[in-house]
Design an enzyme around this catalytic site. Structure first.
Site, PDB file in Angstrom:
ATOM      1  N   TYR A 143      11.406  -6.202  -1.378  1.00  0.00           N
ATOM      2  CA  TYR A 143      10.912  -5.806  -2.698  1.00  0.00           C
ATOM      3  C   TYR A 143      10.580  -4.327  -2.635  1.00  0.00           C
ATOM      4  CZ  TYR A 143       7.816  -5.455  -6.773  1.00  0.00           C
ATOM      5  OH  TYR A 143       7.219  -5.085  -7.961  1.00  0.00           O
ATOM      6  N   ASP A 238      11.387   2.078   3.010  1.00  0.00           N
ATOM      7  CA  ASP A 238      10.295   1.801   2.078  1.00  0.00           C
ATOM      8  C   ASP A 238       9.106   1.322   2.905  1.00  0.00           C
ATOM      9  OD1 ASP A 238       8.471   0.881   0.303  1.00  0.00           O
ATOM     10  OD2 ASP A 238       9.845  -0.416  -0.808  1.00  0.00           O
ATOM     11  N   LYS A 266       0.002   2.247  -1.366  1.00  0.00           N
ATOM     12  CA  LYS A 266      -1.087   1.413  -0.861  1.00  0.00           C
ATOM     13  C   LYS A 266      -2.112   2.189  -0.026  1.00  0.00           C
ATOM     14  CE  LYS A 266       1.856  -2.712  -1.073  1.00  0.00           C
ATOM     15  NZ  LYS A 266       1.396  -3.649  -2.064  1.00  0.00           N
TER      16      LYS A 266
HETATM   17  C1  LIG Z   1       7.507  -2.555   0.182  1.00  0.00           C
HETATM   18  C2  LIG Z   1       7.042  -2.272  -1.215  1.00  0.00           C
HETATM   19  N1  LIG Z   1       7.631  -1.314  -1.924  1.00  0.00           N
HETATM   20  C3  LIG Z   1       7.234  -0.997  -3.174  1.00  0.00           C
HETATM   21  C4  LIG Z   1       6.200  -1.687  -3.770  1.00  0.00           C
HETATM   22  C5  LIG Z   1       5.778  -1.330  -5.154  1.00  0.00           C
HETATM   23  O1  LIG Z   1       4.544  -0.690  -5.138  1.00  0.00           O
HETATM   24  P1  LIG Z   1       3.614  -0.701  -6.442  1.00  0.00           P
HETATM   25  O2  LIG Z   1       3.168  -2.101  -6.639  1.00  0.00           O
HETATM   26  O3  LIG Z   1       2.500   0.249  -6.087  1.00  0.00           O
HETATM   27  O4  LIG Z   1       4.441  -0.198  -7.579  1.00  0.00           O
HETATM   28  C6  LIG Z   1       5.549  -2.697  -3.061  1.00  0.00           C
HETATM   29  C7  LIG Z   1       4.451  -3.457  -3.672  1.00  0.00           C
HETATM   30  O5  LIG Z   1       3.956  -4.418  -3.156  1.00  0.00           O
HETATM   31  C8  LIG Z   1       5.976  -2.999  -1.749  1.00  0.00           C
HETATM   32  O6  LIG Z   1       5.407  -3.969  -1.024  1.00  0.00           O
END
Ligand SMILES: Cc1ncc(COP(=O)(O)O)c(C=O)c1O
Length: 434
Positions: A143, A238, A266
């Site tokens: 994700y 990511d 985060k």
């Molecule tokens: C690996 C990863 N990338 C991107 C995101 C998206 O981040 P946000 O919820 O701050 O938009 C998340 C959210 O949990 C994530 O776990």
């Protein structure tokens, strides 16, 4: 669950779709009513009736120092006293950028955003702008936030163009996204053989934390690096979840891989809305105002988030910090695993740094899942029973079998023992029932 929560949920649903501002909070996967929390401190989180829970969600990752860490709260209070946002450059943004670039060798320049979604979306635009190519590659079960290009699954054929996973995503967007099985080096090679000179970037969760937790093989990462370099594609890690979570240098430190771009979120904002993407200078210089790839944000690099982040990095960079958090994870996961084994519950577990995954597999032959299909084949009913049993005993786990557990430096041995004891009780009930 208490009637109070049911009432609060009903009230919330009147004007908020599904009663939540992010779908996983609705408990759709595990059933039942979400618990409305209203304060937190250290390893604990409290509902509106002041029931205390030992928290392993940590706001989905940011709270590695525990909730309401005094140093972070003081930094935010001081920042608020000085004004909430200026829409100008601040020295706080420079400090956070310098800190991250000092810690993570692959990051030579960095741009702040307000969420992880913005970071991944912008990194992909940047990779497309830099390479002049349109196609992107992602992996099943990873994700990366909810931008259009990323809400896409594999088409019917293995190396087919993608199909949207959400209504509202045009098929014309999805056709540029190729989705491959995670942790499968051959699939990556085949993909580059077929599309090689059309691929702008490969985006990957270098340790997957959105299909429960999968630590892929070194070979998978070596192959990604090799194929991207040979194919002229940008490798994007990511690390929104894994950054400063599995170790100070994140998953790239663990695997010894240098991605071209990295996304963060985060932890770097200590619980305030934040994201960032950074990497090779040559690529980052393509962003406006230096280059022609447009990217912006009214509240990007917000002083509250930056000053919270600066305070937090002081603790993260202390020698032994990550070893301490990892020891807690090992103590907890080994304890839960031992009690499951004793009671004949087919549990498998994974852990790294401050993150862990628990899988209820269907038989004694099944090992720790290594890709999305294997996670999906787990016993979701057993997870749901476990989740609710733990919740009743004051242990707050992520409400989905596809999510991971997060440890903080504030979890005490008493917290961990209480969690293992609760798990033993729930496993005993499960052993009798199944
Ligand atoms: C690996 C990863 N990338 C991107 C995101 C998206 O981040 P946000 O919820 O701050 O938009 C998340 C959210 O949990 C994530 O776990």
């Amino acid at each position: 669950m208490s009637t109070k929560n049911e009432q609060l949920f009903l009230q919330a649903k009147k004007h908020i779709p599904g009663g939540v501002n992010s779908p996983v909070r609705a408990f759709a996967g595990v059933g039942g009513t979400p618990v409305f929390m209203h304060k937190a401190a250290g390893s604990k989180i409290y509902d509106t009736e002041d029931k205390e829970y030992i928290d392993y969600v940590g706001s989905w990752g940011p709270m590695i120092l525990g909730h309401a860490h005094p140093k972070v709260i003081d930094a935010v209070k001081a920042a608020a006293d000085d004004g909430l946002s200026f829409g100008t450059p601040t020295t706080f943004e420079t400090s956070v950028a310098d800190t991250i670039c000092d810690i993570v060798p692959s990051v030579e320049m960095i741009r702040m955003t307000s969420s992880g979604t913005e970071a991944t979306m912008s990194a992909i635009r940047l990779a497309r702008g830099y390479t002049g190519r349109d196609k992107i590659v992602k992996f099943e079960g990873c994700y990366h936030g909810h931008s259009d290009s990323l809400l896409v699954k594999a088409g019917s054929g293995m190396l087919d163009i993608g199909e949207p996973t959400s209504q509202g995503v045009p098929a014309d967007f999805a056709k540029h996204t190729i989705t491959l099985p995670y942790n499968d080096p051959q699939a990556v090679k085949d993909c580059f053989e077929k599309w090689g000179d059309e691929i702008a970037c490969v985006i990957v969760e270098p340790i997957a934390g959105n299909m429960n937790m999968i630590v892929p093989t070194q070979e998978f990462h070596n192959t990604l690096r090799e194929q991207c370099t040979q194919g002229g594609a940008v490798l994007i890690f990511d690390e929104v979840m894994t950054g400063f979570r599995v170790g100070l240098r994140g998953a790239q430190g663990h695997f010894g891989i240098k991605p071209d771009l990295t996304c963060f979120g985060k932890i770097i904002g200590a619980g305030l809305p934040v994201g960032a993407f950074g990497g090779k200078r040559e690529i980052m210089e393509c962003i406006a105002p230096m280059g022609g790839v447009y990217q912006a944000g009214t509240l990007s690099g917000n002083p509250l988030a930056m000053r919270a982040g600066i305070a937090m990095f002081e603790d993260l960079t202390v020698d032994g910090f990550y070893e301490g958090v990892a020891d807690k994870v090992t103590y907890l996961v080994d304890g839960i695993q031992a009690t499951a084994d004793k009671q004949g519950i087919e549990l498998r577990s994974t852990k790294l740094g401050g993150m862990f995954g628990l899988f209820f597999v269907k038989d004694s032959e099944t090992q720790v899942p290594q890709n999305f299909d294997e996670v999906t084949a787990c016993d979701m009913d057993k997870f749901n029973t476990f989740f609710h049993g733990m919740l009743e005993r004051g242990i707050y786990l992520a409400p989905s079998a596809y999510e991971v557990g997060f440890m903080s430096s504030k979890h005490s041995t008493e917290d961990l023992d209480a969690t293992i004891k609760a798990a033993a009780e729930v496993f005993a009930e499960m052993a009798a029932a199944y």
